[in-house]
Design a protein around this motif. Structure first.
Motif, mmCIF file in Angstrom:
data_model
loop_
_atom_site.group_PDB
_atom_site.id
_atom_site.type_symbol
_atom_site.label_atom_id
_atom_site.label_comp_id
_atom_site.label_asym_id
_atom_site.label_seq_id
_atom_site.Cartn_x
_atom_site.Cartn_y
_atom_site.Cartn_z
ATOM 1 N N GLY A 55 0.901 -0.953 0.021
ATOM 2 C CA GLY A 55 -0.073 0.013 0.053
ATOM 3 C C GLY A 55 0.803 1.288 -0.035
ATOM 4 N N GLU A 64 -6.776 0.251 2.792
ATOM 5 C CA GLU A 64 -5.857 -0.679 2.051
ATOM 6 C C GLU A 64 -5.581 -2.060 2.787
ATOM 7 O OE1 GLU A 64 -2.630 2.297 -0.044
ATOM 8 O OE2 GLU A 64 -2.095 1.812 1.951
ATOM 9 N N GLN A 80 -2.682 2.316 -7.866
ATOM 10 C CA GLN A 80 -2.701 2.094 -6.343
ATOM 11 C C GLN A 80 -4.303 2.209 -6.079
ATOM 12 O OE1 GLN A 80 -1.550 0.901 -3.725
ATOM 13 N NE2 GLN A 80 0.865 0.847 -4.124
#
Length: 525
Positions: A182, A418, A438
């Motif tokens: 993350g 995350e 991401q």
């Protein structure tokens, strides 16, 4: 500190806070007046006065005021702890927040210099009169905003959070490789699904929920009718704690405005209306540079939104008044942020000439007006709308744009989002990471606004019911993870950040409660 002394400290703190309040003077006056009543006896004076306050509703008002203080007060700490530890216990978080504040203030000051506009000025009489006349239709004639830009946008803030590191923590010690997948690399304690299930037990699959069990194909006698009757009783009883508990399973449309105001203990007394009118007078008398930021933000966000454009005038009124409200400064006691300060013209550098700017200590950023917009559906009286928004801000929204280790703070929400994705959808997380998409870069804008402007309004209000009911923003991170889970099949097919964003571009058709329920209670652990 043992439990007894902790409780004594809390009681002393609440008594101190309520002593100077308007409620205290009202109760005192009523107690004195009741002494002239024939059923008040000298030998049982204390009990009789207490009985009178109970039957006349003042005891309930006092209970609600105490409950409100318990919600917003600082957690108990060691008596010798310095004030900055009460605001934020972690030194590296405090340092990051201070650095971010400097950047934001520098950006504001440089805008003032570039535009040649002072931070504040007294309006000439003619301009005051003109503004007073168009107060209810400000959307028709705002200043030229072409050269005004937002001080910062959520993506700028995200970069600061991504760069956060705890200098005392060696990341290589982590057993799990996943913790490096993350963007957020700080060691904070966030809840996993088993812990969330225990904390949010009222959302389980066997409990009735508004947002699920009130749909057209479900007969109202099965859940909705009885639940709405209980809601009416809660409103009639005027009990903040009961309203908060009730809100966990959702508030019906007709009762939501009353229930939220009750949870927030925002009862729009004559003194609240007067306070709002004084703030309005302050807006008319003085022009602030941040007013332009507010105008620009409303134009860029709410005015372009299919749900909220009709509330443009309300948004200007509430946000302009909010920027002048020094009562907001109170929340900096438990906010990791510190109100920005500027110098009186010609007195630069002299510390005693530094003043908080803007007066409420909050510099608006791109999207700030979306904290107010959904509330316009609930309250059509500006002073009521204002007092509810201010209370929502000092309890919840401030945490979404300040750096802190609070479980409801934006850093914890990002980390929780995350972790939930990494744990329960590792293949999806890894795939998105590999293609340079991401997940947090997509979800951050949702979370920083608590989904305002992304969900349809009815669904957003159902989400905020739970934020108020559980007195926590955690459910925002859970929903963000649930959205990724819901669209996982499509996301596994994408090959770039752009295509991942396209899959998640429109959330307006999503139903919040089924998503949260399935993610929390129907996910295999």
């Amino acid at each position: 500190m043992d439990e007894g002394s902790e409780l004594s400290l809390t009681i002393a703190h609440i008594v101190q806070r309520l002593k100077g309040s308007h409620l205290h003077s009202q109760i005192e006056r009523r107690a004195k007046e009741c002494l002239h009543q024939p059923d008040i006896k000298l030998d049982s004076l204390k009990e009789d006065v207490r009985g009178f306050l109970k039957t006349s509703g003042w005891e309930r008002q006092l209970q609600n005021a105490v409950y409100r203080e318990l919600q917003v007060q600082l957690p108990p700490s060691h008596p010798a702890a310095p004030p900055e530890h009460l605001k934020e216990p972690l030194a590296y978080m405090r340092a990051a927040q201070a650095g971010w504040e400097k950047r934001v203030l520098k950006s504001l000051n440089s805008m003032s210099t570039e535009l040649g506009v002072p931070l504040a000025r007294m309006r000439p009489a003619a301009e005051q009169k003109e503004l007073a006349n168009k107060w209810n239709e400000m959307g028709t004639d705002e200043p030229d905003l072409a050269s005004v830009r937002p001080v910062y946008a959520p993506k700028d803030f995200l970069e600061v959070l991504v760069s956060l590191r705890n200098p005392n923590h060696d990341g290589s010690e982590d057993v799990s490789v996943r913790s490096h997948w993350g963007l957020i690399q700080v060691p904070l304690n966030v809840r996993d699904i088993p812990q969330l299930r225990r904390a949010y037990s009222e959302l389980n699959l066997t409990s009735g929920q508004l947002g699920i069990d009130d749909h057209a194909h479900i007969h109202p006698d099965l859940f909705e009718n009885e639940y709405v009757q209980i809601g009416k009783k809660v409103v009639m009883e005027q009990d903040s704690a009961a309203a908060q508990q009730y809100s966990r399973q959702g508030c019906s449309t007709g009762l939501r405005a009353d229930l939220w105001a009750l949870i927030l203990n925002s009862n729009n007394q004559p003194q609240d209306v007067m306070h709002y009118e004084q703030l309005t007078a302050g807006v008319i008398q003085h022009d602030l540079l941040v007013d332009n930021l507010i105008y620009k933000d409303v134009k860029l966000t709410a005015s372009n939104d299919d749900y909220y454009f009709v509330f443009e005038d309300f948004l200007y009124q509430v946000l302009l008044c909010f920027s002048r409200d020094t009562a907001v400064l109170e929340h900096f006691k438990y906010n990791s942020a510190t109100p920005p300060r500027s110098f009186i013209q010609g007195k630069g550098g002299e510390e005693e000439c530094a003043v908080v700017y803007p007066p409420n200590g909050v510099i608006p950023f791109h999207g700030f007006s979306m904290y107010v917009a959904p509330l316009c559906f609930l309250y059509n009286e500006p002073s009521k709308l204002y007092s509810v928004f201010r209370e929502m801000y000092i309890r919840y929204f401030f945490r979404l744009h300040s750096i802190s280790s609070s479980p409801s703070g934006i850093v914890s929400l990002c980390l929780q989002f995350e972790r939930l994705l990494q744990t329960h959808l590792p293949q999806l997380f890894y795939h998105l990471r590999q293609i340079g998409a991401q997940p947090l870069r997509i979800a951050f804008k949702w979370m920083v606004r608590a989904f305002s402007g992304y969900l349809s309004t009815d669904q957003l209000l159902l989400l905020w019911d739970r934020v108020l009911g559980y007195d926590s923003l955690e459910v925002v991170a859970v929903l963000a993870a649930a959205v990724f889970a819901f669209r996982a099949e499509n996301l596994m097919e994408v090959t770039s950040l752009g295509s991942a964003e396209a899959v998640l571009a429109d959330l307006s058709t999503l139903k919040v409660m089924p998503l949260i329920q399935i993610f929390l209670f129907a996910t295999a652990i």
